[in-house]
Design an enzyme around this catalytic site. Structure first.
Site, short mmCIF file in Angstrom:
data_model
loop_
_atom_site.label_atom_id
_atom_site.label_comp_id
_atom_site.label_asym_id
_atom_site.label_seq_id
_atom_site.Cartn_x
_atom_site.Cartn_y
_atom_site.Cartn_z
N TYR A 132 36.27 36.26 44.36
CA TYR A 132 37.25 37.24 43.91
C TYR A 132 37.27 38.51 44.77
CZ TYR A 132 39.78 40.20 40.52
OH TYR A 132 40.68 41.04 39.90
N LYS A 141 40.36 40.33 46.97
CA LYS A 141 40.81 41.69 46.69
C LYS A 141 40.58 42.63 47.87
CE LYS A 141 42.47 41.12 42.56
NZ LYS A 141 43.91 41.36 42.28
#
Length: 253
Positions: A151, A155
């Site tokens: 993740y 990002k």
């Protein structure tokens, strides 16, 4: 009515932060397209908001779905002034336990999905010489929490995409910015607290991690999106605004 007459697409607007952004945009005068994969939540949010809220089922992982969404909006309104890339998924693993499928699932939504939407709306924004894109990043865009891979990779990449597009299209009067929320009190957060034997204690523990002794509200993220999308932020470009109550700069022993 800070967004009066503006046409806005918001991905993942069926619930949580996306739904709050849709509500705030409509309150400020925008016509809002809820580009949501889940028909149940997307239709429910559109029905709740009423008026100029329009649900279009959209899968940001598919080029054709993105193209169809943008084409429908252009056919109805003739222009797109604002894009908010809010659709995202949490994919948390230890790095060496991350399968190719999980890596691809994360990137397909959290990074590539943002690029697909940007690529679809940018030609129209360039032609009209105006536009604002707001990408919903995360505190994971600048910090690393163990066992949340990949993740934060997606990002971090989202911030790079934001900066690259912001610089590339600044001359066309298009601004591309990001918002990096920290812990926000969404339904997902409440559901997580409810997995503990004492949900209230876990909620308080979370609050205590933050300098204000609380966490953020979806509408607090939404009003920052309103500001960035509006004509009140004409010289803010290619940057990210953290919404985390100061936790990211708090000294940790």
């Amino acid at each position: 009515m800070r967004l009066s007459g503006k046409i806005a697409i918001i991905t993942g607007a069926g619930r949580g932060i996306g739904a709050a952004i849709a509500e705030a945009f409509m309150r400020e005068g925008a016509a809002v397209v809820i580009a949501e994969l889940d028909e149940t939540s997307g239709k429910a949010t559109a029905a709740r908001l009423g008026g100029a809220a329009w649900f279009i089922r959209t899968d940001v992982t598919l080029n054709q779905s993105v193209s169809d969404c943008v084409s429908q909006v252009l056919e109805r309104y003739g222009r797109i002034d604002i894009l908010v890339n809010n659709a995202g998924i949490n994919v948390f693993h230890e790095p060496l336990e991350t399968s190719d499928a999980e890596w691809q699932r994360c990137m397909a939504v959290d990074l590539e999905g943002v690029w697909r939407m940007c690529r679809a709306v940018l030609p129209g924004m360039v032609a009209q010489q105006a536009g604002s894109i707001v990408n919903i990043a995360s505190s994971h865009s600048s910090t690393i929490i163990p066992h949340t891979f990949p993740y934060p990779v997606a990002k971090h990449g989202l911030l790079g995409l934001t900066r690259a597009l912001g610089i590339e299209y600044a001359g066309a009067n298009i601004r591309v910015n990001a918002i990096a929320p920290g812990y926000i009190e969404t339904d997902l957060a409440v559901d997580y607290w409810n997995t503990f034997a004492n949900p209230a204690a876990e909620r308080q523990r979370t609050y205590d991690l933050h300098p204000p002794k609380r966490i953020g509200k979806p509408m607090e993220v939404a009003m920052t999106a309103v500001f960035l999308a509006s004509d009140e932020a004409p010289f803010i470009n290619a940057t990210s605004i953290a919404i985390d109550g100061g936790r990211s700069v708090l000294y940790h022993e």
